[in-house]
Motif scaffolding. Structure first.
Motif, PDB file in Angstrom:
ATOM      1  N   ALA A  61       0.687  -1.043  -0.078  1.00  0.00           N
ATOM      2  CA  ALA A  61       0.006   0.029  -0.067  1.00  0.00           C
ATOM      3  C   ALA A  61       0.944   1.277   0.102  1.00  0.00           C
ATOM      4  CB  ALA A  61      -0.925  -0.062   1.326  1.00  0.00           C
ATOM      5  N   MET A  62       1.977   1.343   0.666  1.00  0.00           N
ATOM      6  CA  MET A  62       2.904   2.413   0.554  1.00  0.00           C
ATOM      7  C   MET A  62       3.737   2.502  -0.598  1.00  0.00           C
ATOM      8  SD  MET A  62       4.187   1.943   4.656  1.00  0.00           S
ATOM      9  CE  MET A  62       5.522   3.338   4.391  1.00  0.00           C
ATOM     10  N   ALA A  63       3.984   1.354  -1.382  1.00  0.00           N
ATOM     11  CA  ALA A  63       4.697   1.344  -2.475  1.00  0.00           C
ATOM     12  C   ALA A  63       3.874   1.587  -3.792  1.00  0.00           C
ATOM     13  CB  ALA A  63       5.606   0.294  -2.753  1.00  0.00           C
ATOM     14  N   GLY A  64       2.610   1.396  -3.801  1.00  0.00           N
ATOM     15  CA  GLY A  64       1.559   1.202  -4.711  1.00  0.00           C
ATOM     16  C   GLY A  64       1.307   2.673  -5.337  1.00  0.00           C
ATOM     17  N   PRO A  65       1.258   3.903  -4.853  1.00  0.00           N
ATOM     18  CA  PRO A  65       0.805   5.019  -5.548  1.00  0.00           C
ATOM     19  C   PRO A  65       1.954   5.360  -6.432  1.00  0.00           C
ATOM     20  CG  PRO A  65       0.419   5.295  -3.146  1.00  0.00           C
ATOM     21  CD  PRO A  65       1.082   4.028  -3.342  1.00  0.00           C
ATOM     22  N   ARG A  66       3.279   5.386  -6.174  1.00  0.00           N
ATOM     23  CA  ARG A  66       4.244   5.641  -7.131  1.00  0.00           C
ATOM     24  C   ARG A  66       4.136   4.722  -8.598  1.00  0.00           C
ATOM     25  NH1 ARG A  66       8.770   4.080 -10.632  1.00  0.00           N
ATOM     26  NH2 ARG A  66      10.062   5.939 -10.872  1.00  0.00           N
ATOM     27  N   ASP A  67       3.838   3.299  -8.364  1.00  0.00           N
ATOM     28  CA  ASP A  67       3.542   2.774  -9.589  1.00  0.00           C
ATOM     29  C   ASP A  67       2.319   3.235 -10.189  1.00  0.00           C
ATOM     30  OD1 ASP A  67       5.795   1.249  -8.710  1.00  0.00           O
ATOM     31  OD2 ASP A  67       5.268  -0.416  -9.634  1.00  0.00           O
ATOM     32  N   PHE A  68       1.182   3.522  -9.628  1.00  0.00           N
ATOM     33  CA  PHE A  68      -0.069   3.964 -10.342  1.00  0.00           C
ATOM     34  C   PHE A  68       0.131   5.260 -10.759  1.00  0.00           C
ATOM     35  CE2 PHE A  68      -3.882   6.348  -9.951  1.00  0.00           C
ATOM     36  CZ  PHE A  68      -4.987   5.314 -10.673  1.00  0.00           C
ATOM     37  N   MET A  69       0.996   6.242 -10.458  1.00  0.00           N
ATOM     38  CA  MET A  69       1.032   7.402 -10.865  1.00  0.00           C
ATOM     39  C   MET A  69       2.214   7.716 -11.924  1.00  0.00           C
ATOM     40  SD  MET A  69      -1.166   9.389  -9.501  1.00  0.00           S
ATOM     41  CE  MET A  69      -0.791  10.896  -9.935  1.00  0.00           C
ATOM     42  N   VAL A  70       2.846   6.708 -12.185  1.00  0.00           N
ATOM     43  CA  VAL A  70       4.174   7.125 -12.816  1.00  0.00           C
ATOM     44  C   VAL A  70       3.855   7.234 -14.403  1.00  0.00           C
ATOM     45  CG1 VAL A  70       4.504   4.398 -13.798  1.00  0.00           C
ATOM     46  CG2 VAL A  70       6.703   5.883 -13.706  1.00  0.00           C
ATOM     47  N   ASN A  71       2.971   6.874 -15.023  1.00  0.00           N
ATOM     48  CA  ASN A  71       2.778   7.170 -16.468  1.00  0.00           C
ATOM     49  C   ASN A  71       1.522   8.034 -16.573  1.00  0.00           C
ATOM     50  OD1 ASN A  71       4.440   5.382 -17.795  1.00  0.00           O
ATOM     51  ND2 ASN A  71       3.066   3.662 -16.954  1.00  0.00           N
ATOM     52  N   LYS A  72       0.965   8.672 -15.159  1.00  0.00           N
ATOM     53  CA  LYS A  72      -0.242   9.530 -15.207  1.00  0.00           C
ATOM     54  C   LYS A  72       0.079  10.952 -15.106  1.00  0.00           C
ATOM     55  CE  LYS A  72      -3.420   5.672 -14.290  1.00  0.00           C
ATOM     56  NZ  LYS A  72      -2.521   4.621 -14.406  1.00  0.00           N
ATOM     57  N   VAL A  73       1.359  11.301 -14.688  1.00  0.00           N
ATOM     58  CA  VAL A  73       1.576  12.775 -14.270  1.00  0.00           C
ATOM     59  C   VAL A  73       2.602  13.231 -15.607  1.00  0.00           C
ATOM     60  CG1 VAL A  73       1.412  12.330 -11.928  1.00  0.00           C
ATOM     61  CG2 VAL A  73       3.520  11.761 -12.768  1.00  0.00           C
ATOM     62  N   PRO A  74       2.809  14.438 -15.801  1.00  0.00           N
ATOM     63  CA  PRO A  74       3.430  14.822 -17.071  1.00  0.00           C
ATOM     64  C   PRO A  74       5.062  15.319 -16.351  1.00  0.00           C
ATOM     65  CG  PRO A  74       2.241  16.612 -15.916  1.00  0.00           C
ATOM     66  CD  PRO A  74       1.748  15.391 -15.203  1.00  0.00           C
ATOM     67  N   PHE A  75       5.579  14.759 -15.237  1.00  0.00           N
ATOM     68  CA  PHE A  75       6.783  14.889 -14.814  1.00  0.00           C
ATOM     69  C   PHE A  75       7.258  13.546 -14.169  1.00  0.00           C
ATOM     70  CE2 PHE A  75       3.457  16.027 -11.567  1.00  0.00           C
ATOM     71  CZ  PHE A  75       3.970  15.547 -10.483  1.00  0.00           C
ATOM     72  N   PRO A  76       8.633  13.521 -14.341  1.00  0.00           N
ATOM     73  CA  PRO A  76       9.071  12.031 -13.703  1.00  0.00           C
ATOM     74  C   PRO A  76       9.100  11.992 -12.148  1.00  0.00           C
ATOM     75  CG  PRO A  76      10.842  13.686 -14.214  1.00  0.00           C
ATOM     76  CD  PRO A  76       9.510  14.268 -14.839  1.00  0.00           C
ATOM     77  N   LEU A  77       8.807  11.008 -11.722  1.00  0.00           N
ATOM     78  CA  LEU A  77       8.585  10.761 -10.071  1.00  0.00           C
ATOM     79  C   LEU A  77       9.829  10.172  -9.709  1.00  0.00           C
ATOM     80  CD1 LEU A  77       5.090   8.832 -10.091  1.00  0.00           C
ATOM     81  CD2 LEU A  77       5.875  11.256  -9.508  1.00  0.00           C
ATOM     82  N   PRO A  78      10.237  10.542  -8.348  1.00  0.00           N
ATOM     83  CA  PRO A  78      11.685  10.011  -7.623  1.00  0.00           C
ATOM     84  C   PRO A  78      11.625   8.495  -8.011  1.00  0.00           C
ATOM     85  CG  PRO A  78      10.243  11.477  -6.355  1.00  0.00           C
ATOM     86  CD  PRO A  78       9.307  11.194  -7.434  1.00  0.00           C
TER      87      PRO A  78
END
Length: 402
Positions: A317-334
């Motif tokens: 649950a703590m790691a999930g949001p990053r994988d969910f958002m990686v292709n949905k935001v217009p900027f690179p995630l950490p």
């Protein structure tokens, strides 16, 4: 100097000229023939030539020699790459280093070989002509490309599977590639809970389908100065004062020293061709749990061990949001460090060397134990400097406070 010149034996040449005899020079200065490296097998390269023709070799085997290897090392700017380039360059091989991005990325590799022997070459992994250009002069191709997390630009499947397949097909079309080594990972399986491990398994199948004589290396989790397990752990501990143990830290794995993995790849290149078409599983000599490895880390950084056990559902649950958002935001995630969803999935199973697998021993190598030199780089995290710390490394007896 004139006295020495008069003692030299001269040979007459046509036209009245004369030269000094090389045998006289050697006898005068005590130079042995074996220093030339041409009449002593101990100094010659032992690269496999099974079905691949003759290699030009000369020299004593050092960095200024010619081993006959011209290796294109894809992924050379990564963790394993720097150690592999160093071992190839020090034996007189020419190493072609494809890179993308900044020209500073491969700069540290150029110092590892003789002048002009480590050659950075810019390329685009999605451009086949670019791949052909960096592979054109090579007779050996080593693929280290891989990534344990996704980005906006590269998925698990593209990095770990499709790129390897493309390299194998280009190498097959090349016609002059004598050895192709694909570096996979221990635990690669089509049934693995990890997407990266499934992609690595697909890459192995694709490479062996195109090049049946390719060699596959499956290293376990690698430990070393730039690793991506002990370094993130130590940084997390220094920042928060504790280490989360995902799933309780009870799964088993066999971490291996990165220098041993590089040595195994070089050993496969130098054999008589016996490693061609085979798969090697490269695990360390000891089996650890994450808790066991964390104890070594805490002992080396001289911090008192403090753990928080995280059940798998909470960690996911703590790691999930990053994988969910990686292709949905217009900027690179950490980049994920400890809370990497795919790695958390991989932790649900043990990752050990198979009983009947080919290992370091089949390459005449003995891997290092992790305690000691392989983890000494962790002294940089000691609070009081390399020779000091906030606590002593010895464990205090439980009856000390009674």
């Amino acid at each position: 100097m004139q006295a020495v010149s008069r003692r030299l034996v001269q040979r007459p040449l046509g036209g009245g000229a004369s030269i000094y005899s090389s045998s006289s020079l050697r006898s005068l200065y005590g130079v042995s023939d074996h220093l030339n490296g041409t009449d002593n097998r101990r100094y010659s390269s032992s690269l496999a030539t099974k079905g691949v023709g003759h290699l030009a070799r000369k020299g004593t085997g050092g960095r200024s020699s010619v081993s006959g290897i011209v290796a294109t090392v894809f992924g050379a700017t990564g963790f394993l790459g720097r150690y592999l380039v160093q071992q190839l360059a020090k034996m007189g091989s020419q190493v072609l280093v494809p890179f993308r991005g900044s020209e500073d990325n491969p700069r540290h590799l150029k110092l590892m070989g003789d002048l002009g022997q480590v050659v950075p070459m810019k390329f685009d992994p999605r451009d086949e002509d670019s791949i052909k250009a960096v592979m054109a002069k090579a007779n050996v191709v080593i693929n280290l490309i891989g990534r344990e997390y996704e980005t906006r630009n590269f998925s698990f499947e593209e990095v770990n599977h499709h790129m390897a397949e493309k390299l194998a097909l280009v190498a097959k079309e090349h016609g002059g590639i004598m050895r192709f080594i694909q570096v996979s990972c221990l635990g690669a399986s089509v049934s693995s809970p990890s997407r990266m491990q499934r992609a690595k398994a697909a890459a192995e199948e694709a490479v062996l389908s195109a090049l049946p004589e390719a060699t596959v290396m499956r290293p376990a989790t690698m430990i070393g100065t730039e690793d991506r397990i002990l370094n993130p752990w130590a940084m997390f501990v220094k920042k928060y004062g504790f280490l989360p143990l995902i799933g309780g830290g009870t799964n088993k794995f066999q971490p291996v020293y990165v220098v041993d993995v590089a040595a195994a790849i070089v050993a496969a290149l130098k054999d008589d061709g016996s490693s061609m078409g085979k798969t090697y599983e490269l695990g360390g000599p000891d089996v650890f749990t994450p808790h066991d490895l964390a104890e070594i880390m805490f002992d080396m950084i001289r911090e008192w061990p403090r753990y928080v056990k995280l059940p798998f559902p909470i960690a996911k649950a703590m790691a999930g949001p990053r994988d969910f958002m990686v292709n949905k935001v217009p900027f690179p995630l950490p980049s994920p460090q400890i809370f990497n969803l795919d790695q958390i999935n991989a932790l649900t199973t043990d990752t050990l060397v198979s009983d009947k697998a080919l290992t370091f021993q089949d390459l005449d190598l003995v891997p290092h134990k992790l305690k000691g030199y392989p983890v000494e780089f962790l002294i940089q995290y000691r609070k009081g400097g390399p020779n000091f710390g906030s606590t002593v490394s010895e464990k205090i007896p439980t009856d000390f406070y009674n």
